[in-house]
Write a protein that holds these residues in place. Structure first.
Motif, PDB file in Angstrom:
ATOM      1  N   SER A  85       0.830  -1.198   0.000  1.00 31.05           N
ATOM      2  CA  SER A  85       0.000   0.000   0.000  1.00 31.05           C
ATOM      3  C   SER A  85       0.861   1.244   0.000  1.00 31.05           C
ATOM      4  N   TYR A  87       1.557   5.153  -2.137  1.00 27.47           N
ATOM      5  CA  TYR A  87       0.936   6.120  -3.028  1.00 27.47           C
ATOM      6  C   TYR A  87       1.665   6.050  -4.354  1.00 27.47           C
ATOM      7  N   ASP A  89       1.415   7.693  -7.007  1.00 28.63           N
ATOM      8  CA  ASP A  89       1.785   8.940  -7.683  1.00 28.63           C
ATOM      9  C   ASP A  89       2.807   9.759  -6.897  1.00 28.63           C
ATOM     10  N   LEU A  90       3.256   9.221  -5.773  1.00 26.02           N
ATOM     11  CA  LEU A  90       4.326   9.907  -5.055  1.00 26.02           C
ATOM     12  C   LEU A  90       5.637   9.162  -5.327  1.00 26.02           C
ATOM     13  N   PHE A  98       6.401  10.899   3.781  1.00 30.37           N
ATOM     14  CA  PHE A  98       5.027  11.043   4.259  1.00 30.37           C
ATOM     15  C   PHE A  98       4.764  10.130   5.452  1.00 30.37           C
ATOM     16  N   THR A 101       6.425  11.376   8.490  1.00 31.52           N
ATOM     17  CA  THR A 101       5.752  12.542   9.063  1.00 31.52           C
ATOM     18  C   THR A 101       4.519  12.166   9.855  1.00 31.52           C
TER      19      THR A 101
ATOM     20  N   GLY C   6       2.315  17.735   6.673  1.00 32.11           N
ATOM     21  CA  GLY C   6       2.807  16.657   5.819  1.00 32.11           C
ATOM     22  C   GLY C   6       1.684  16.018   5.044  1.00 32.11           C
ATOM     23  N   PHE C   7       0.563  15.836   5.709  1.00 32.12           N
ATOM     24  CA  PHE C   7      -0.602  15.215   5.081  1.00 32.12           C
ATOM     25  C   PHE C   7      -1.122  16.090   3.947  1.00 32.12           C
ATOM     26  N   LYS C   9       0.458  18.359   2.285  1.00 35.58           N
ATOM     27  CA  LYS C   9       1.442  18.396   1.205  1.00 35.58           C
ATOM     28  C   LYS C   9       1.206  17.202   0.276  1.00 35.58           C
ATOM     29  N   LYS C  10       1.008  16.052   0.884  1.00 39.79           N
ATOM     30  CA  LYS C  10       0.774  14.839   0.109  1.00 39.79           C
ATOM     31  C   LYS C  10      -0.479  14.969  -0.746  1.00 39.79           C
ATOM     32  N   TYR C  13       0.216  16.945  -3.783  1.00 34.85           N
ATOM     33  CA  TYR C  13       0.942  16.135  -4.776  1.00 34.85           C
ATOM     34  C   TYR C  13      -0.051  15.326  -5.605  1.00 34.85           C
ATOM     35  N   HIS C  14      -0.982  14.667  -4.890  1.00 32.36           N
ATOM     36  CA  HIS C  14      -1.973  13.829  -5.598  1.00 32.36           C
ATOM     37  C   HIS C  14      -2.724  14.648  -6.640  1.00 32.36           C
ATOM     38  N   ARG C  17      -0.616  15.914  -9.625  1.00 33.67           N
ATOM     39  CA  ARG C  17      -0.013  14.909 -10.495  1.00 33.67           C
ATOM     40  C   ARG C  17      -1.044  14.141 -11.297  1.00 33.67           C
ATOM     41  N   ARG C 197     -10.133   6.426  -2.815  1.00 35.91           N
ATOM     42  CA  ARG C 197      -8.934   5.938  -3.496  1.00 35.91           C
ATOM     43  C   ARG C 197      -7.959   5.337  -2.486  1.00 35.91           C
ATOM     44  N   GLU C 198      -7.868   5.961  -1.329  1.00 31.57           N
ATOM     45  CA  GLU C 198      -6.975   5.408  -0.302  1.00 31.57           C
ATOM     46  C   GLU C 198      -7.481   4.067   0.194  1.00 31.57           C
ATOM     47  N   THR C 203      -3.942   2.061   1.361  1.00 31.36           N
ATOM     48  CA  THR C 203      -3.189   2.984   2.212  1.00 31.36           C
ATOM     49  C   THR C 203      -4.030   3.454   3.390  1.00 31.36           C
TER      50      THR C 203
END
Lengths: 300, 242, 368
Positions: A85, A87, A89-90, A98, A101, C6-7, C9-10, C13-14, C17, C197-198, C203
């Motif tokens: 699991s 991401y 796209d990262l 991540f 953090t 941090g969350f 920021k992620k 990114y998603h 992108r 999606r997560e 994740t």
């Protein structure tokens, strides 16, 4: 004791996923949960990682109860779910960063722990996780699960879909992590990986078949096993199954594993029988039981 | 041409841009043989298999499958082969019978023939009690066995299996191999692609692909002797690690 | 706090992108507003009509000239007999036929009364209605001009005065509606998709088995979308002001605040959807069917609520979009302040609180 499981049962709508499971994992142990898909491995992992609540029974991880103290468990365990699991796209580095953090740490802080795994994927640190090979995803997922220095590590089928080379490297990594004092509970459908664990539990249909060291489990198999081969595999299996004294007949690679019901079994007699079935090039040799033989005998 | 060789591959190559996925592979598979086609993920085995089943055009080389050329007769190949992958097997929301009827239908079997086939198949697999149940409700092992039998419904000359027994319990897996032995005994060629080395142990002969090339090709026994190891897994490790 | 940043920021990114979500976020609002503004309109322009003139006298000619010179109609053809009417309609180009009776001028002078038959193609009832209204208006105008010279007794002439949108520009009606749709779509659908999606990736399992609190995950997930939705709202307002010359009579600040309130309501709905769906596909279906359709059909955006059957009128009350549209129409077109829309604002606020509460409560700390 790092993990304690007592009389855990769990059922979904119709399915009994786990039936009265009990076992313990010692601190610093590499413990394997071995069983096919649908045996209940993932359900048990989810109960231990506080994602699911069991219908019955109690369990604790690192001394914390999975229900009342779930928050403490979440701080102290690393979990790698079945499908790596990440991401997609990262990038490699962003993923790791991540997860560091959200656990309130940094890559630098625990770099020692992941160093020898991370250096293997570091050349690709700017690549998106979705573009990695199975083996590299697996390593990255392991790094992410380790980044907060967990006391207990849960790895749910970490080697599924990964090539043999990566599998071997992965088990070598687990051995090194174990030396650093991390308790590891790992599940796998591959019987050949069982031998790499300190102790294993064989699980099928939501029930534990046996718990012991791999060496001891193999010794539980009392009947002598014979490797039988002949010129035609299909006829060999059929003939052996038709043999009135057979106890079990299982194809096993290029051989058939055969056990006889009688205590005074004479291989020569079997050879005569097989010859009467028009088979040729017959060999019958005694062999040692494997984990898989034991598993099948217990699951029978 | 040797009619006993149902798959003949010579210098088969597939190039994507500047990447050579399959690099001049050469091998033959005989009628009724169980042939293991091994390799790590990305070694090129999926690309090679796609060319053999007629859904991808080779860049160069020669190959015939079931007597048909992969360049010119791809459609004839499709009629003469069966295919089963672990990912796509059967429709979970159709019953056992409906699945059989559907797959029989797409291969152009007559209604009468489908009925006969369905009856035989259900009896052989011992599925009488669940014939009208949704496939989704069956255990994984049963599904895989049914899926294999369905891939043989049009009596193909060759059946291609993609990682057929991953994750199944050991007993069911053996029942599955017994089905494969039976098919092979009846003269059907079985082509197994996999990266699970313990599946390789069951094959008559195996080829191992590394980086687009076939690096080893022999019976499992001889390969193990050649590399002086006990399992196909170790053979693979020795090959892949150079 | 570091975890939270941090969350977020992620999340960014998603979003940046994924070309698809970027398009939905920014391409769609612009495309929709232009589409609704230019293409879809209630006004009629240069509608082709046909004339069947049985008298061909001075008056009919004058009226026909009036029609032809208006920007609403253009004379496509003249026909000679009644039986041609149907044929003309069947060809499809002509939307209306004006049929002047025989001896039109004579009748008008002698009897003070003459007949024109207006036949419209009602396959599109709205347009047909508008056409016949416009024809009437032109005829009334003509009569008024004529009556200036002659003495006319006892005539009631209604003086209609349209306020707030005197030119009846349809864009005024669409901008609030489109803004509502877009904010709903971006906020609710995108949030629910990003959460599911997560789940699909697995994740979510790791996030759950981490010290992150549920509220941190939720806020972390929605924060980027609050930000992006606000940008969207600004883009829409700027576009409508500068391209469609739509006025904003009321306070921009109030408009902004009301928009944020609506965005938050929509985000809460998005979270709610994600708690009941396991896959991105389900989340998308529920968002589209459960949110978009009611917004389009029941919010009063396209179909007036007052002309709906009573049950639908009642249902429309539970749709946040209805209240938001009332509020922004009020602010943008009427220039009203909070004292006039406080009731609607309060309803919206109540809904926001309710949905947030519900979604936090439904958000699971475990997998089931």
């Amino acid at each position: 004791m790092s993990i304690k499981i007592a009389n855990i049962s769990k059922s979904y709508k119709k399915v009994n996923a786990l039936k009265n499971i009990s076992f313990e994992v010692k601190s610093g142990e590499l413990f394997g949960l071995i069983g096919p898909d649908g045996a209940g491995k993932t359900t048990l992992f989810r109960i231990l990682t506080t994602l699911l609540i069991a219908n019955e029974g109690v369990a604790s991880v690192a001394g914390f109860d999975v229900i009342t103290d779930y928050k403490s468990i979440r701080k102290n365990v690393g979990y790698m779910p079945g499908k790596f699991s990440l991401y997609q796209d990262l990038t490699v580095e962003e993923n790791l960063d991540f997860f560091a953090t959200i656990f309130g740490t940094t890559i630098e802080e625990n770099y020692d722990l992941i160093k020898d795994i991370y250096i293997q994927i570091e050349p690709f640190k700017n690549r998106r996780a979705g573009k990695l090979s199975g083996g590299m995803k697996q390593k990255l997922a392991l790094c992410c699960a380790l980044i907060h220095k967990p006391k207990v590590l849960f790895l749910d089928e970490p080697t599924t879909g990964v090539d043999p080379v990566s599998r071997k490297e992965f088990w070598e990594m687990l051995k090194r992590l174990q030396q650093k004092g991390i308790t590891i509970l790992v599940s796998t459908p591959y019987m050949d990986e069982a031998a790499l664990c300190d102790r294993i539990a064989l699980i099928q249909g939501g029930k534990i078949l046996e718990i012991d060291t791999p060496a001891a489990i193999v010794k539980h198999y009392l009947k002598p096993i014979y490797n039988v081969s002949a010129n035609n595999m299909y006829q060999l299996v059929n003939s052996l199954k038709a043999y009135e004294y057979n106890h079990s007949v299982y194809p096993f690679g290029e051989f058939v594993h055969y056990t006889d019901r009688r205590s005074d079994f004479n291989p020569a007699e079997l050879k005569v029988y097989l010859e009467s079935k028009k088979l040729s090039n017959i060999t019958i040799e005694k062999t040692v039981a494997t984990i898989e033989d034991t598993f099948m005998e217990l699951a029978k | 041409m040797n009619t006993n060789k149902v798959i003949q591959v010579k210098e088969l190559t597939k190039v994507f841009g500047d990447f050579t996925a399959v690099n001049a592979i050469t091998f033959d598979v005989e009628k009724g043989e169980i042939f293991g086609f091994l390799g790590a993920n990305g070694a090129g085995k999926t690309t090679a298999m796609k060319m053999l089943i007629g859904i991808s055009n080779p860049t160069s080389g020669k190959a015939t499958v079931a007597g048909f050329d992969v360049f010119t007769n791809a459609e004839d190949i499709k009629k003469n082969i069966g295919y089963m992958s672990q990912k796509f097997a059967l429709y979970d929301d159709l019953t056992v019978k409906e699945n059989i009827t559907f797959f029989g239908g797409i291969y152009g079997l007559s209604r009468k023939r489908i009925k006969e086939k369905a009856a035989i198949l259900i009896k052989e697999l011992g599925l009488e009690n669940v014939a009208n149940k949704l496939v989704g409700s069956l255990p994984l092992g049963w599904k895989q066995k049914l899926s294999f039998s369905v891939s043989l419904i049009h009596d193909p000359k060759i059946v291609f299996l993609d990682e057929p027994t991953g994750g199944v319990d050991p007993i069911t897996r053996r029942q599955f191999w017994e089905l494969i032995y039976k098919a092979s005994h009846q003269g059907i060629t079985v082509f197994v692609t996999t990266h699970y080395m313990d599946e390789a142990e069951y094959c008559d002969r195996v080829s191992i692909m590394v980086n687009g090339k076939i690096e080893a090709l022999d019976t499992p026994k001889k390969l193990k002797e050649q590399f002086k190891v006990d399992t196909m897994n170790d053979v693979f490790l020795k090959l892949a690690r150079g | 706090m570091k975890r939270f940043i941090g969350f977020i920021k992620k999340e960014f990114y998603h979003i940046f992108r994924d070309r698809r979500s970027l398009f939905i976020l920014f391409g769609m609002p612009i495309a929709q507003i232009l589409l609704f503004g230019f293409a879809i309109t209630n006004e009629i322009n240069n509608v082709d009509i046909a004339i069947l003139d049985h008298s061909k006298d001075a008056t009919t000619k004058e009226i026909i000239n009036k029609m032809a010179s208006s920007k609403y109609f253009s004379i496509h053809q003249f026909i000679e007999k009644e039986s041609d009417i149907e044929a003309v309609f069947k060809k499809g180009k002509v939307k209306a036929v004006l049929n002047f009776e025989k001896g039109f001028s004579e009748n008008l002078i002698k009897e003070n009364y003459a007949n024109i038959q207006v036949i419209t193609d009602a396959t599109d009832p709205n347009t047909a209605n508008t056409i016949s209204n416009y024809v009437n208006a032109i005829l009334q105008n003509y009569l008024k001009e004529q009556n200036k010279s002659s003495v006319q007794v006892y005539q009631i002439v209604p003086q209609t005065h349209m306020v707030y949108n005197p030119e009846l520009k349809s864009v005024y009606m669409f901008v609030p509606g489109v803004m509502t749709i877009i904010l709903m779509l971006v906020s609710a659908m995108m949030t629910s998709i990003s959460i599911t999606r997560e789940k699909e990736l697995g994740t979510m399992e790791i996030l759950l088995v981490s010290p992150l609190k549920p509220i941190q995950v939720i806020v972390g997930k929605v924060f980027p979308y609050i930000f992006l939705s606000i940008i969207n709202a600004i883009v829409i307002i700027v576009l409508s002001i500068f391209i469609f010359k739509m006025p904003v009579q009321g306070s921009l600040f109030l408009l902004g605040m009301e928009s944020v309130l609506f965005i938050i309501t929509a985000l809460a709905l998005g979270i709610l959807i994600s708690t009941i769906s396991a896959t991105q596909q389900t989340a998308m279906m529920i968002s589209l069917m459960g949110l978009m359709l009611p917004v389009i059909l029941l919010s009063g955006f396209i179909f007036p609520i007052t002309s709906m059957p009573l049950p639908l009128q009642i249902i429309s009350n539970i749709i946040p979009a209805k209240w938001f549209i009332i509020i922004i129409k009020g602010i943008m077109l009427k220039g009203v302040g909070l004292q006039y829309v406080w009731k609607e604002t309060l309803i919206l606020l109540g809904m926001a609180v309710f949905f947030i509460g519900l979604s936090v409560k439904k958000y699971k700390i475990r997998l089931e």
